[in-house]
Design an enzyme around this catalytic site. Structure first.
Site, PDB file in Angstrom:
ATOM      1  N   ASP A 132       0.821  -1.223   0.000  1.00 41.67           N
ATOM      2  CA  ASP A 132       0.000   0.000   0.000  1.00 41.67           C
ATOM      3  C   ASP A 132       0.848   1.262   0.000  1.00 41.67           C
ATOM      4  O   ASP A 132       0.422   2.302   0.511  1.00 41.67           O
ATOM      5  CB  ASP A 132      -0.948   0.039   1.213  1.00 41.67           C
ATOM      6  CG  ASP A 132      -1.797  -1.203   1.308  1.00 41.67           C
ATOM      7  OD1 ASP A 132      -2.270  -1.655   0.258  1.00 41.67           O
ATOM      8  OD2 ASP A 132      -1.967  -1.726   2.422  1.00 41.67           O
ATOM      9  N   LYS A 182       2.303   2.227  -5.061  1.00 44.47           N
ATOM     10  CA  LYS A 182       2.996   1.752  -6.265  1.00 44.47           C
ATOM     11  C   LYS A 182       2.182   2.011  -7.523  1.00 44.47           C
ATOM     12  O   LYS A 182       2.729   2.322  -8.568  1.00 44.47           O
ATOM     13  CB  LYS A 182       3.272   0.245  -6.154  1.00 44.47           C
ATOM     14  CG  LYS A 182       4.253  -0.109  -5.056  1.00 44.47           C
ATOM     15  CD  LYS A 182       4.440  -1.615  -4.923  1.00 44.47           C
ATOM     16  CE  LYS A 182       3.218  -2.342  -4.412  1.00 44.47           C
ATOM     17  NZ  LYS A 182       2.829  -2.065  -3.036  1.00 44.47           N
ATOM     18  N   GLY A 200      -4.136  -4.300  -4.661  1.00 47.42           N
ATOM     19  CA  GLY A 200      -5.139  -3.307  -5.049  1.00 47.42           C
ATOM     20  C   GLY A 200      -4.395  -2.029  -5.382  1.00 47.42           C
ATOM     21  O   GLY A 200      -4.051  -1.265  -4.495  1.00 47.42           O
ATOM     22  N   HIS A 201      -4.072  -1.825  -6.656  1.00 46.80           N
ATOM     23  CA  HIS A 201      -3.281  -0.661  -7.057  1.00 46.80           C
ATOM     24  C   HIS A 201      -4.224   0.432  -7.556  1.00 46.80           C
ATOM     25  O   HIS A 201      -4.899   0.278  -8.564  1.00 46.80           O
ATOM     26  CB  HIS A 201      -2.252  -1.055  -8.118  1.00 46.80           C
ATOM     27  CG  HIS A 201      -1.192  -1.978  -7.578  1.00 46.80           C
ATOM     28  ND1 HIS A 201      -0.227  -2.567  -8.334  1.00 46.80           N
ATOM     29  CD2 HIS A 201      -0.952  -2.386  -6.296  1.00 46.80           C
ATOM     30  CE1 HIS A 201       0.565  -3.309  -7.560  1.00 46.80           C
ATOM     31  NE2 HIS A 201       0.131  -3.213  -6.330  1.00 46.80           N
ATOM     32  N   GLN A 216       2.347  -5.888  -3.097  1.00 47.61           N
ATOM     33  CA  GLN A 216       2.662  -5.984  -1.657  1.00 47.61           C
ATOM     34  C   GLN A 216       4.001  -5.274  -1.383  1.00 47.61           C
ATOM     35  O   GLN A 216       4.337  -4.364  -2.126  1.00 47.61           O
ATOM     36  CB  GLN A 216       2.682  -7.434  -1.169  1.00 47.61           C
ATOM     37  CG  GLN A 216       1.314  -8.115  -1.188  1.00 47.61           C
ATOM     38  CD  GLN A 216       0.944  -8.676  -2.543  1.00 47.61           C
ATOM     39  OE1 GLN A 216       1.712  -9.366  -3.162  1.00 47.61           O
ATOM     40  NE2 GLN A 216      -0.257  -8.388  -3.007  1.00 47.61           N
TER      41      GLN A 216
END
Ligand code: IMP
Length: 426
Positions: A19, A22, A46-47, A226
């Protein structure tokens, strides 16, 4: 050997507990590259990317997809939740993103099927010390891979073999939790397998694609998911994910050697967050935790869970610099700290056995360490309009200088907001 200087290969790697932002950094850099490739993880990621058309949260498709004409690859190191992949694919297509011919999926990637998710959730409910996973089936899918009983994307080209292996996988999962409700699981599996004919034409050898792109002078970006302290080997084991999240995972997870990589950009938040269980040595007091969570919108992009927040931890940063071989830093969410009167950076940990400055292997010890903090003045000014280091208040520059000095890695980018243009390049 690749001709030196021909192409360029950049790894973007999370350097905390995930988080870090990225998605935004990859989106900014994607403008300058030809290929963006994911190398590990799966739908646990979750980007989030904010563009003029609104917000996109990408779970498995590389963040480069939002730039027209970029080729996006899913490497062999990924565990592909095939049903969710097509949901994401169709969701992007419905929002006007042209995906035709732009996505390639490694023949060697493993399939994550509904029974992996079911097993992940069953284990989390049953375990006495829960990991706090995203429930996306990541651990069980990598277990099947390491146990040499996984199903690979290449198997979609052999439908009978695929069906037989999936049936065996479903039976193994049921046998592991015979008392757990498995209603609907077989139908869900059928649904996932029915996507095989759609997946087949997307398959490729990601290593070969990346290698020939580099030899042809192209720029490739390998997008990590991650973060470093969630790495299976180097993180806070067992409170980690099941893949190699660090930069070395980029080489093996795409199919090129480490000498193909030219630069490794470590993404760090200007503070620290963690979602899921496990130690967070620099955790804020409850009041500060609440304040920064609100300021930074710190809720998981995949699960919506509140993230725990804390001060910047240079012990973690130094670990990230070493295990990833960082050549540069991208510091994100600097603007979230704009209103704080004073800031802290942890430079070491006090333990019962004395001061340590490198990240300990004993995860239980991390619950008992007392961080040694340096205090720096806050800037209490709006940084969100800054577009160069010179636009930043002196105290914000001093904070970045200190991070750079403690990690011995130069700051190359600073993000001061969610929008694409809210970025400083140094
Ligand atoms: P898993 O990857 O779902 O098995 O979860 C293992 C650990 O990694 C848990 O602490 C999760 O919260 C954490 N995790 C997994 N994916 C992400 C991510 O994309 N961002 C932050 N934490 C994550």
């Amino acid at each position: 050997m690749r001709v030196a200087g021909a192409g360029r290969c950049t790894v973007v790697v999370g350097s905390q507990w995930g988080d870090e932002g990225k998605g935004k950094i990859v989106d900014v850099l994607a403008e300058e590259v030809d290929i963006v490739a994911r190398y590990q993880g799966g739908a646990n990621a979750g980007h989030t990317v904010h563009v003029a058309d609104g917000e996109f949260v990408l779970h498995q498709i590389p963040s480069g997809i939002l730039h027209a004409d970029k080729r996006c690859l899913i490497g062999n190191g990924v565990v592909l939740d095939v049903a969710r992949f097509f949901e994401e694919y169709d969701g992007l297509a419905n929002r006007g993103i042209d995906l035709d011919g732009r996505i390639g999926v490694s023949l060697r990637a493993h399939l994550l099927l509904p029974y992996h998710r079911w097993l992940d959730q069953a284990r989390e409910e049953a375990a006495s010390s829960q990991i706090g996973t995203t429930g996306r089936g990541i651990g069980p899918a990598y277990e099947d891979k390491a146990g040499r009983r996984g199903i690979r994307v290449v198997d979609v080209h052999a439908p009978e073999r695929l069906a037989a292996m999936a049936r065996a996988g479903l039976e193994r999962a049921r046998a592991a939790f015979p008392d757990r409700d498995a209603a609907g699981l077989a139908e869900e599996l059928e649904g996932a397998l029915s996507t095989a004919p759609r997946l087949a034409p997307l398959t490729t050898e990601t290593g070969e694609e990346v290698w020939s792109a580099l030899q042809g002078g192209k720029h490739v970006l390998l997008e990590g998911a991650q973060g470093t302290v969630l790495d299976l080997d180097h993180g806070t084991y067992p409170f980690v994910t099941s893949s190699t999240t660090t930069a070395a995972g980029a080489a093996t997870g795409i199919g090129v050697g480490p000498t193909a990589i030219d630069e490794v950009l470590g993404v760090v938040k200007a503070y620290t967050t963690r979602v899921g269980n496990g130690p967070l040595p620099t955790a804020f007091s409850p009041e500060m935790d609440e304040r920064v969570r609100r300021l930074g919108g710190e809720f998981g992009a995949t699960t919506g869970r509140p993230r725990r927040c804390g001060w910047f931890d240079a012990v973690v940063g130094r670990l990230a610099a070493r295990v990833n071989g960082l050549t540069g830093l991208a510091v994100t969410k600097l603007d979230v700290l704009d209103t704080l009167p004073a800031l802290r950076i942890a430079t070491g940990y006090r333990t019962p056995a004395g001061l340590v400055e490198s990240f300990p292997a004993d995860t239980a010890l991390l619950d008992r360490v007392e961080p040694v903090y340096e205090e720096l003045p806050g800037w209490q000014a709006n940084t969100s309009e800054a577009r160069s280091l010179a636009d930043l208040p002196a105290a914000a520059r001093a904070y970045l200088d200190r991070v750079e000095e403690l990690l011995q890695v130069p700051v190359r980018m600073v993000s001061v907001g969610t929008r694409r243009q809210q970025i400083i390049r140094t």
